[in-house]
Motif scaffolding. Structure first.
Motif, PDB file in Angstrom:
ATOM      1  N   ASP A   4      52.588  48.466 -29.548  1.00 30.95           N
ATOM      2  CA  ASP A   4      53.611  48.834 -28.574  1.00 30.95           C
ATOM      3  C   ASP A   4      53.189  49.647 -27.263  1.00 30.95           C
ATOM      4  O   ASP A   4      54.000  49.962 -26.440  1.00 30.95           O
ATOM      5  CB  ASP A   4      54.574  49.793 -29.495  1.00 30.95           C
ATOM      6  N   ILE A   5      51.948  49.802 -27.097  1.00 29.60           N
ATOM      7  CA  ILE A   5      51.279  50.471 -25.965  1.00 29.60           C
ATOM      8  C   ILE A   5      51.014  49.528 -25.090  1.00 29.60           C
ATOM      9  O   ILE A   5      49.681  48.569 -25.598  1.00 29.60           O
ATOM     10  CB  ILE A   5      50.316  51.662 -26.181  1.00 29.60           C
ATOM     11  N   ASP A   6      51.343  49.076 -23.832  1.00 31.02           N
ATOM     12  CA  ASP A   6      50.884  47.890 -23.062  1.00 31.02           C
ATOM     13  C   ASP A   6      49.376  48.065 -22.706  1.00 31.02           C
ATOM     14  O   ASP A   6      48.755  47.076 -22.493  1.00 31.02           O
ATOM     15  CB  ASP A   6      51.634  47.951 -21.912  1.00 31.02           C
ATOM     16  N   ASP A   7      48.740  49.314 -22.404  1.00 29.35           N
ATOM     17  CA  ASP A   7      47.548  49.489 -22.117  1.00 29.35           C
ATOM     18  C   ASP A   7      46.514  49.110 -23.089  1.00 29.35           C
ATOM     19  O   ASP A   7      45.310  49.161 -22.814  1.00 29.35           O
ATOM     20  CB  ASP A   7      47.229  50.949 -21.639  1.00 29.35           C
ATOM     21  N   TYR A   8      46.978  48.949 -24.453  1.00 30.94           N
ATOM     22  CA  TYR A   8      46.031  48.814 -25.786  1.00 30.94           C
ATOM     23  C   TYR A   8      45.880  47.354 -25.995  1.00 30.94           C
ATOM     24  O   TYR A   8      46.722  46.741 -25.912  1.00 30.94           O
ATOM     25  CB  TYR A   8      46.483  49.598 -26.752  1.00 30.94           C
ATOM     26  N   GLU A   9      44.698  46.963 -26.095  1.00 34.12           N
ATOM     27  CA  GLU A   9      44.403  45.591 -26.539  1.00 34.12           C
ATOM     28  C   GLU A   9      44.478  45.754 -28.045  1.00 34.12           C
ATOM     29  O   GLU A   9      44.230  46.513 -28.720  1.00 34.12           O
ATOM     30  CB  GLU A   9      42.801  45.388 -26.137  1.00 34.12           C
ATOM     31  N   THR A  10      44.847  44.471 -28.498  1.00 33.39           N
ATOM     32  CA  THR A  10      45.164  44.229 -30.120  1.00 33.39           C
ATOM     33  C   THR A  10      44.140  43.237 -30.473  1.00 33.39           C
ATOM     34  O   THR A  10      43.888  42.218 -29.906  1.00 33.39           O
ATOM     35  CB  THR A  10      46.256  43.808 -30.443  1.00 33.39           C
ATOM     36  N   ARG A  11      43.447  43.872 -31.739  1.00 39.46           N
ATOM     37  CA  ARG A  11      42.477  42.816 -32.364  1.00 39.46           C
ATOM     38  C   ARG A  11      42.669  42.743 -33.945  1.00 39.46           C
ATOM     39  O   ARG A  11      43.346  43.701 -34.284  1.00 39.46           O
ATOM     40  CB  ARG A  11      41.133  43.870 -32.070  1.00 39.46           C
ATOM     41  N   GLY A  12      42.433  41.746 -34.351  1.00 37.95           N
ATOM     42  CA  GLY A  12      42.488  41.612 -35.652  1.00 37.95           C
ATOM     43  C   GLY A  12      41.215  41.729 -36.524  1.00 37.95           C
ATOM     44  O   GLY A  12      40.007  41.252 -36.101  1.00 37.95           O
ATOM     45  N   LEU A  13      41.095  42.286 -37.650  1.00 41.67           N
ATOM     46  CA  LEU A  13      39.974  42.292 -38.483  1.00 41.67           C
ATOM     47  C   LEU A  13      40.214  41.979 -40.011  1.00 41.67           C
ATOM     48  O   LEU A  13      41.417  41.952 -40.466  1.00 41.67           O
ATOM     49  CB  LEU A  13      39.503  43.745 -38.499  1.00 41.67           C
ATOM     50  N   THR A  14      38.962  41.469 -40.529  1.00 44.35           N
ATOM     51  CA  THR A  14      39.371  41.190 -42.159  1.00 44.35           C
ATOM     52  C   THR A  14      38.573  41.922 -42.824  1.00 44.35           C
ATOM     53  O   THR A  14      37.161  42.181 -42.531  1.00 44.35           O
ATOM     54  CB  THR A  14      39.104  39.580 -42.164  1.00 44.35           C
ATOM     55  N   TYR A  15      39.191  42.474 -43.790  1.00 46.08           N
ATOM     56  CA  TYR A  15      37.989  43.223 -44.710  1.00 46.08           C
ATOM     57  C   TYR A  15      37.911  42.501 -46.068  1.00 46.08           C
ATOM     58  O   TYR A  15      39.037  42.393 -46.849  1.00 46.08           O
ATOM     59  CB  TYR A  15      38.675  44.722 -45.028  1.00 46.08           C
ATOM     60  N   TYR A  16      36.700  41.946 -46.441  1.00 43.98           N
ATOM     61  CA  TYR A  16      36.479  41.361 -47.394  1.00 43.98           C
ATOM     62  C   TYR A  16      36.162  42.096 -48.849  1.00 43.98           C
ATOM     63  O   TYR A  16      35.918  43.501 -48.697  1.00 43.98           O
ATOM     64  CB  TYR A  16      35.287  40.343 -47.284  1.00 43.98           C
TER      65      TYR A  16
ATOM     66  N   ARG B 137      40.643  39.061 -50.796  1.00 44.17           N
ATOM     67  CA  ARG B 137      40.059  39.104 -52.298  1.00 44.17           C
ATOM     68  C   ARG B 137      38.750  38.266 -52.233  1.00 44.17           C
ATOM     69  O   ARG B 137      37.937  38.367 -53.092  1.00 44.17           O
ATOM     70  CB  ARG B 137      40.914  38.573 -53.242  1.00 44.17           C
ATOM     71  N   GLN B 138      38.546  37.581 -51.156  1.00 41.96           N
ATOM     72  CA  GLN B 138      37.333  36.786 -51.210  1.00 41.96           C
ATOM     73  C   GLN B 138      36.218  37.532 -50.770  1.00 41.96           C
ATOM     74  O   GLN B 138      36.021  38.627 -50.188  1.00 41.96           O
ATOM     75  CB  GLN B 138      37.480  35.816 -50.137  1.00 41.96           C
ATOM     76  N   ASN B 139      34.882  37.189 -51.014  1.00 41.17           N
ATOM     77  CA  ASN B 139      33.807  37.758 -50.803  1.00 41.17           C
ATOM     78  C   ASN B 139      33.222  36.927 -49.380  1.00 41.17           C
ATOM     79  O   ASN B 139      33.345  35.775 -49.416  1.00 41.17           O
ATOM     80  CB  ASN B 139      32.557  37.762 -51.953  1.00 41.17           C
ATOM     81  N   TRP B 140      32.681  37.775 -48.466  1.00 38.64           N
ATOM     82  CA  TRP B 140      32.185  37.224 -47.105  1.00 38.64           C
ATOM     83  C   TRP B 140      31.053  36.584 -47.437  1.00 38.64           C
ATOM     84  O   TRP B 140      30.753  35.325 -46.883  1.00 38.64           O
ATOM     85  CB  TRP B 140      31.736  38.478 -46.378  1.00 38.64           C
ATOM     86  N   GLY B 141      30.237  36.812 -48.512  1.00 36.08           N
ATOM     87  CA  GLY B 141      29.070  36.028 -48.837  1.00 36.08           C
ATOM     88  C   GLY B 141      29.327  34.725 -49.325  1.00 36.08           C
ATOM     89  O   GLY B 141      28.583  33.688 -49.217  1.00 36.08           O
ATOM     90  N   ASP B 142      30.595  34.606 -50.008  1.00 34.70           N
ATOM     91  CA  ASP B 142      30.947  33.114 -50.647  1.00 34.70           C
ATOM     92  C   ASP B 142      31.509  32.373 -49.434  1.00 34.70           C
ATOM     93  O   ASP B 142      31.347  31.056 -49.626  1.00 34.70           O
ATOM     94  CB  ASP B 142      32.032  33.352 -51.660  1.00 34.70           C
ATOM     95  N   LEU B 143      31.947  32.831 -48.375  1.00 36.40           N
ATOM     96  CA  LEU B 143      32.457  31.955 -47.589  1.00 36.40           C
ATOM     97  C   LEU B 143      31.388  31.615 -46.409  1.00 36.40           C
ATOM     98  O   LEU B 143      31.284  30.400 -45.876  1.00 36.40           O
ATOM     99  CB  LEU B 143      33.588  32.541 -46.607  1.00 36.40           C
ATOM    100  N   TYR B 144      30.195  32.337 -46.235  1.00 36.47           N
ATOM    101  CA  TYR B 144      29.338  32.231 -45.234  1.00 36.47           C
ATOM    102  C   TYR B 144      28.062  32.357 -45.928  1.00 36.47           C
ATOM    103  O   TYR B 144      27.138  33.205 -45.449  1.00 36.47           O
ATOM    104  CB  TYR B 144      29.317  33.007 -44.033  1.00 36.47           C
ATOM    105  N   PRO B 145      27.523  31.655 -46.758  1.00 36.25           N
ATOM    106  CA  PRO B 145      26.329  31.916 -47.459  1.00 36.25           C
ATOM    107  C   PRO B 145      24.940  31.895 -46.642  1.00 36.25           C
ATOM    108  O   PRO B 145      24.079  32.536 -46.871  1.00 36.25           O
ATOM    109  CB  PRO B 145      26.325  31.015 -48.553  1.00 36.25           C
ATOM    110  N   GLU B 146      25.091  30.817 -45.885  1.00 38.46           N
ATOM    111  CA  GLU B 146      23.972  30.505 -44.778  1.00 38.46           C
ATOM    112  C   GLU B 146      23.635  31.752 -43.780  1.00 38.46           C
ATOM    113  O   GLU B 146      22.586  32.182 -43.465  1.00 38.46           O
ATOM    114  CB  GLU B 146      24.129  29.402 -44.239  1.00 38.46           C
ATOM    115  N   GLU B 147      24.639  32.490 -43.416  1.00 40.35           N
ATOM    116  CA  GLU B 147      24.545  33.601 -42.742  1.00 40.35           C
ATOM    117  C   GLU B 147      24.190  34.932 -43.424  1.00 40.35           C
ATOM    118  O   GLU B 147      23.616  35.628 -42.617  1.00 40.35           O
ATOM    119  CB  GLU B 147      25.752  33.846 -41.808  1.00 40.35           C
ATOM    120  N   GLU B 148      24.453  34.893 -44.539  1.00 46.39           N
ATOM    121  CA  GLU B 148      24.201  36.156 -45.258  1.00 46.39           C
ATOM    122  C   GLU B 148      22.550  36.121 -45.598  1.00 46.39           C
ATOM    123  O   GLU B 148      22.026  37.249 -45.721  1.00 46.39           O
ATOM    124  CB  GLU B 148      24.978  36.099 -46.743  1.00 46.39           C
TER     125      GLU B 148
END
Length: 178
Positions: A97-109, A165-176
């Protein structure tokens, strides 16, 4: 028959002449109209630029005066400073609701990895307190299930963190492994 042909030819010639005259008259009329509109817009932006220049000069002058006299202020001459916590948990309807503030999304695995949307690598654990604070991850479900909204007044950003509810390591095993 000759008279009919003559009438048709005269009608056609009159129609063509009328169409040509109307075309040239309207073309010049609308060209003048368009030129006037373009000049009006140019004048508007010239004035806006001049106003912006004067506003910048005034703010620079004010800032320099504040820097020069800042430490000599007394209690009778206090500054009006709005105090905000650097990082605060906000309600969902306050998100963005503040125009000067940028909005970003994050995912917590589920395995504790925090990842920005549009990215695959998790945020460094040392950076999490600077981005969303230390208490934000403890407030999931306070306003919405599996979601928390955080405002970082230092970075001028609002963050929406979604818990999955997913684990990040299960989605990106090569990067882990790297």
């Amino acid at each position: 028959m000759n008279r009919t042909i003559r009438d048709v030819l005269l009608f056609g010639a009159g129609f063509a002449a009328g169409a040509y005259v109307m075309h040239t008259v309207f073309r010049t009329k609308y060209q003048e109209y368009a030129d006037a509109q373009i000049e009006d817009v140019r004048d508007h932006y010239r004035k806006k630029e001049a106003d912006l220049d004067t506003m910048i000069e005034e703010k620079a002058q004010q800032k320099s005066m504040e820097q020069l006299t800042g430490k000599y202020r007394t209690e009778s001459d206090p500054e009006d400073i709005a105090t905000h916590d650097p990082i605060e948990i906000i309600q969902p309807d306050e998100f963005g609701d503040i125009d000067d503030y940028e909005t970003r999304g994050l995912t917590y695995y589920a395995d504790g990895k925090l990842v920005f949307d549009e990215e695959t690598m998790p945020v460094n654990d040392d950076d999490i307190p600077n981005i969303i604070g230390t208490e934000a991850l403890n407030h999931f479900g306070e306003f919405m299930p599996s979601t928390i909204h955080v405002r970082n007044n230092n970075y001028h950003k609002d963050y929406e963190i979604i818990q999955v509810r997913q684990n990040w390591g299960d989605l990106y095993p090569e990067e882990e492994e790297e």
